[in-house]
Design a protein around this motif. Sequence first.
Motif, PDB file in Angstrom:
ATOM      1  N   GLY A  68       0.793  -1.215   0.000  1.00 45.23           N
ATOM      2  CA  GLY A  68       0.000   0.000   0.000  1.00 45.23           C
ATOM      3  C   GLY A  68       0.830   1.272   0.000  1.00 45.23           C
ATOM      4  O   GLY A  68       0.314   2.349   0.255  1.00 45.23           O
ATOM      5  N   ASP A  69       2.118   1.162  -0.280  1.00 46.98           N
ATOM      6  CA  ASP A  69       2.988   2.338  -0.314  1.00 46.98           C
ATOM      7  C   ASP A  69       2.833   3.014  -1.674  1.00 46.98           C
ATOM      8  O   ASP A  69       3.432   2.595  -2.660  1.00 46.98           O
ATOM      9  CB  ASP A  69       4.430   1.927  -0.077  1.00 46.98           C
ATOM     10  N   ASP A  70       2.008   4.045  -1.718  1.00 43.86           N
ATOM     11  CA  ASP A  70       1.712   4.716  -2.981  1.00 43.86           C
ATOM     12  C   ASP A  70       2.954   5.311  -3.626  1.00 43.86           C
ATOM     13  O   ASP A  70       3.073   5.320  -4.849  1.00 43.86           O
ATOM     14  CB  ASP A  70       0.663   5.808  -2.771  1.00 43.86           C
ATOM     15  N   GLU A  71       3.886   5.809  -2.824  1.00 39.19           N
ATOM     16  CA  GLU A  71       5.102   6.407  -3.380  1.00 39.19           C
ATOM     17  C   GLU A  71       5.941   5.359  -4.115  1.00 39.19           C
ATOM     18  O   GLU A  71       6.437   5.603  -5.211  1.00 39.19           O
ATOM     19  CB  GLU A  71       5.925   7.049  -2.270  1.00 39.19           C
ATOM     20  N   ALA A  72       6.075   4.168  -3.542  1.00 36.76           N
ATOM     21  CA  ALA A  72       6.855   3.104  -4.171  1.00 36.76           C
ATOM     22  C   ALA A  72       6.181   2.618  -5.457  1.00 36.76           C
ATOM     23  O   ALA A  72       6.848   2.401  -6.473  1.00 36.76           O
ATOM     24  CB  ALA A  72       7.048   1.945  -3.200  1.00 36.76           C
ATOM     25  N   VAL A  73       4.865   2.451  -5.430  1.00 41.11           N
ATOM     26  CA  VAL A  73       4.135   2.007  -6.621  1.00 41.11           C
ATOM     27  C   VAL A  73       4.241   3.067  -7.710  1.00 41.11           C
ATOM     28  O   VAL A  73       4.445   2.742  -8.884  1.00 41.11           O
ATOM     29  CB  VAL A  73       2.663   1.693  -6.285  1.00 41.11           C
ATOM     30  N   SER A  74       4.145   4.326  -7.349  1.00 41.89           N
ATOM     31  CA  SER A  74       4.282   5.416  -8.321  1.00 41.89           C
ATOM     32  C   SER A  74       5.671   5.418  -8.945  1.00 41.89           C
ATOM     33  O   SER A  74       5.816   5.642 -10.145  1.00 41.89           O
ATOM     34  CB  SER A  74       4.020   6.772  -7.658  1.00 41.89           C
ATOM     35  N   TRP A  75       6.705   5.171  -8.130  1.00 43.02           N
ATOM     36  CA  TRP A  75       8.072   5.095  -8.656  1.00 43.02           C
ATOM     37  C   TRP A  75       8.173   3.974  -9.679  1.00 43.02           C
ATOM     38  O   TRP A  75       8.716   4.173 -10.763  1.00 43.02           O
ATOM     39  CB  TRP A  75       9.068   4.860  -7.518  1.00 43.02           C
ATOM     40  N   TYR A  76       7.637   2.794  -9.346  1.00 40.76           N
ATOM     41  CA  TYR A  76       7.710   1.642 -10.246  1.00 40.76           C
ATOM     42  C   TYR A  76       6.994   1.956 -11.558  1.00 40.76           C
ATOM     43  O   TYR A  76       7.524   1.712 -12.635  1.00 40.76           O
ATOM     44  CB  TYR A  76       7.096   0.412  -9.576  1.00 40.76           C
ATOM     45  N   LYS A  77       5.806   2.499 -11.470  1.00 34.01           N
ATOM     46  CA  LYS A  77       5.042   2.827 -12.682  1.00 34.01           C
ATOM     47  C   LYS A  77       5.770   3.873 -13.522  1.00 34.01           C
ATOM     48  O   LYS A  77       5.788   3.788 -14.749  1.00 34.01           O
ATOM     49  CB  LYS A  77       3.635   3.270 -12.319  1.00 34.01           C
ATOM     50  N   ALA A  78       6.388   4.842 -12.874  1.00 33.39           N
ATOM     51  CA  ALA A  78       7.156   5.868 -13.599  1.00 33.39           C
ATOM     52  C   ALA A  78       8.333   5.238 -14.337  1.00 33.39           C
ATOM     53  O   ALA A  78       8.652   5.629 -15.472  1.00 33.39           O
ATOM     54  CB  ALA A  78       7.650   6.948 -12.638  1.00 33.39           C
ATOM     55  N   MET A  79       8.961   4.236 -13.732  1.00 32.33           N
ATOM     56  CA  MET A  79      10.071   3.552 -14.396  1.00 32.33           C
ATOM     57  C   MET A  79       9.578   2.814 -15.642  1.00 32.33           C
ATOM     58  O   MET A  79      10.237   2.851 -16.683  1.00 32.33           O
ATOM     59  CB  MET A  79      10.736   2.553 -13.436  1.00 32.33           C
ATOM     60  N   THR A  80       8.426   2.154 -15.562  1.00 34.84           N
ATOM     61  CA  THR A  80       7.911   1.425 -16.722  1.00 34.84           C
ATOM     62  C   THR A  80       7.445   2.377 -17.809  1.00 34.84           C
ATOM     63  O   THR A  80       7.564   2.066 -18.992  1.00 34.84           O
ATOM     64  CB  THR A  80       6.771   0.452 -16.345  1.00 34.84           C
ATOM     65  N   ILE A  81       6.947   3.535 -17.421  1.00 31.66           N
ATOM     66  CA  ILE A  81       6.543   4.532 -18.423  1.00 31.66           C
ATOM     67  C   ILE A  81       7.792   5.086 -19.124  1.00 31.66           C
ATOM     68  O   ILE A  81       7.823   5.228 -20.341  1.00 31.66           O
ATOM     69  CB  ILE A  81       5.721   5.665 -17.776  1.00 31.66           C
ATOM     70  N   ARG A  82       8.817   5.349 -18.356  1.00 29.86           N
ATOM     71  CA  ARG A  82      10.039   5.929 -18.914  1.00 29.86           C
ATOM     72  C   ARG A  82      10.828   4.931 -19.771  1.00 29.86           C
ATOM     73  O   ARG A  82      11.326   5.265 -20.836  1.00 29.86           O
ATOM     74  CB  ARG A  82      10.922   6.441 -17.785  1.00 29.86           C
ATOM     75  N   TYR A  83      10.957   3.678 -19.292  1.00 31.68           N
ATOM     76  CA  TYR A  83      11.826   2.699 -19.952  1.00 31.68           C
ATOM     77  C   TYR A  83      11.099   1.548 -20.639  1.00 31.68           C
ATOM     78  O   TYR A  83      11.723   0.776 -21.360  1.00 31.68           O
ATOM     79  CB  TYR A  83      12.807   2.101 -18.924  1.00 31.68           C
ATOM     80  N   GLY A  84       9.806   1.377 -20.375  1.00 31.77           N
ATOM     81  CA  GLY A  84       9.104   0.211 -20.873  1.00 31.77           C
ATOM     82  C   GLY A  84       9.318  -0.942 -19.913  1.00 31.77           C
ATOM     83  O   GLY A  84       9.806  -0.763 -18.805  1.00 31.77           O
ATOM     84  N   TYR A  85       8.981  -2.155 -20.335  1.00 32.96           N
ATOM     85  CA  TYR A  85       9.104  -3.310 -19.454  1.00 32.96           C
ATOM     86  C   TYR A  85      10.400  -4.088 -19.658  1.00 32.96           C
ATOM     87  O   TYR A  85      10.639  -5.080 -18.994  1.00 32.96           O
ATOM     88  CB  TYR A  85       7.884  -4.234 -19.584  1.00 32.96           C
ATOM     89  N   GLU A  86      11.235  -3.625 -20.577  1.00 32.57           N
ATOM     90  CA  GLU A  86      12.546  -4.253 -20.782  1.00 32.57           C
ATOM     91  C   GLU A  86      13.526  -3.180 -21.241  1.00 32.57           C
ATOM     92  O   GLU A  86      13.226  -2.387 -22.116  1.00 32.57           O
ATOM     93  CB  GLU A  86      12.483  -5.358 -21.824  1.00 32.57           C
ATOM     94  N   VAL A  87      14.684  -3.187 -20.613  1.00 28.74           N
ATOM     95  CA  VAL A  87      15.754  -2.255 -20.985  1.00 28.74           C
ATOM     96  C   VAL A  87      17.014  -3.078 -21.230  1.00 28.74           C
ATOM     97  O   VAL A  87      17.415  -3.877 -20.386  1.00 28.74           O
ATOM     98  CB  VAL A  87      16.023  -1.228 -19.859  1.00 28.74           C
ATOM     99  N   ARG A  88      17.612  -2.891 -22.392  1.00 26.55           N
ATOM    100  CA  ARG A  88      18.880  -3.570 -22.708  1.00 26.55           C
ATOM    101  C   ARG A  88      20.031  -2.623 -22.388  1.00 26.55           C
ATOM    102  O   ARG A  88      19.882  -1.413 -22.489  1.00 26.55           O
ATOM    103  CB  ARG A  88      18.915  -3.971 -24.173  1.00 26.55           C
ATOM    104  N   SER A  89      21.145  -3.189 -22.034  1.00 26.11           N
ATOM    105  CA  SER A  89      22.327  -2.398 -21.737  1.00 26.11           C
ATOM    106  C   SER A  89      22.599  -1.449 -22.910  1.00 26.11           C
ATOM    107  O   SER A  89      22.604  -1.856 -24.059  1.00 26.11           O
ATOM    108  CB  SER A  89      23.520  -3.322 -21.528  1.00 26.11           C
ATOM    109  N   GLY A  90      22.810  -0.186 -22.595  1.00 25.27           N
ATOM    110  CA  GLY A  90      23.083   0.805 -23.622  1.00 25.27           C
ATOM    111  C   GLY A  90      21.844   1.515 -24.125  1.00 25.27           C
ATOM    112  O   GLY A  90      21.946   2.514 -24.822  1.00 25.27           O
ATOM    113  N   ASP A  91      20.634   1.023 -23.779  1.00 24.54           N
ATOM    114  CA  ASP A  91      19.387   1.662 -24.220  1.00 24.54           C
ATOM    115  C   ASP A  91      19.072   2.930 -23.437  1.00 24.54           C
ATOM    116  O   ASP A  91      18.514   3.857 -23.964  1.00 24.54           O
ATOM    117  CB  ASP A  91      18.188   0.722 -24.091  1.00 24.54           C
ATOM    118  N   ALA A  92      19.380   2.907 -22.157  1.00 27.50           N
ATOM    119  CA  ALA A  92      18.954   4.007 -21.283  1.00 27.50           C
ATOM    120  C   ALA A  92      19.889   5.181 -21.348  1.00 27.50           C
ATOM    121  O   ALA A  92      21.007   5.129 -21.669  1.00 27.50           O
ATOM    122  CB  ALA A  92      18.843   3.519 -19.842  1.00 27.50           C
TER     123      ALA A  92
END
Length: 92
Positions: A68-92
């Motif tokens: 129920g930690d909204d801040e942690a869930v928001s961080w995770y969702k922001a990461m998936t929005i920014r990078y998608g669900y898979e990031v390869r080395s050198g992509d980011a």
Amino acid sequence: STSPKTGERLVTLASDDRSFEFHLKPDAIARVIFAEVDKPDSGKTLRIVRMLREDDGPICSLILADGGDDEAVSWYKAMTIRYGYEVRSGDA
């Protein structure tokens, strides 16, 4: 930082009192997978960050517990929005 023993780059995550330390070699990470796993028996969702080698062997998995930690869930969702669900080395 750099490992004094091997010269490899290190990322260190540690508690303030240094009772816990986690060392990660970022150059060994070939890809990162963001996965969400629903647990129907408990009604919880596990949000997992999997770090893999070039041969897809696991390096580590970081699991965000559904507490129920909204801040942690928001961080995770922001990461998936920014990078998608898979990031390869050198992509980011």
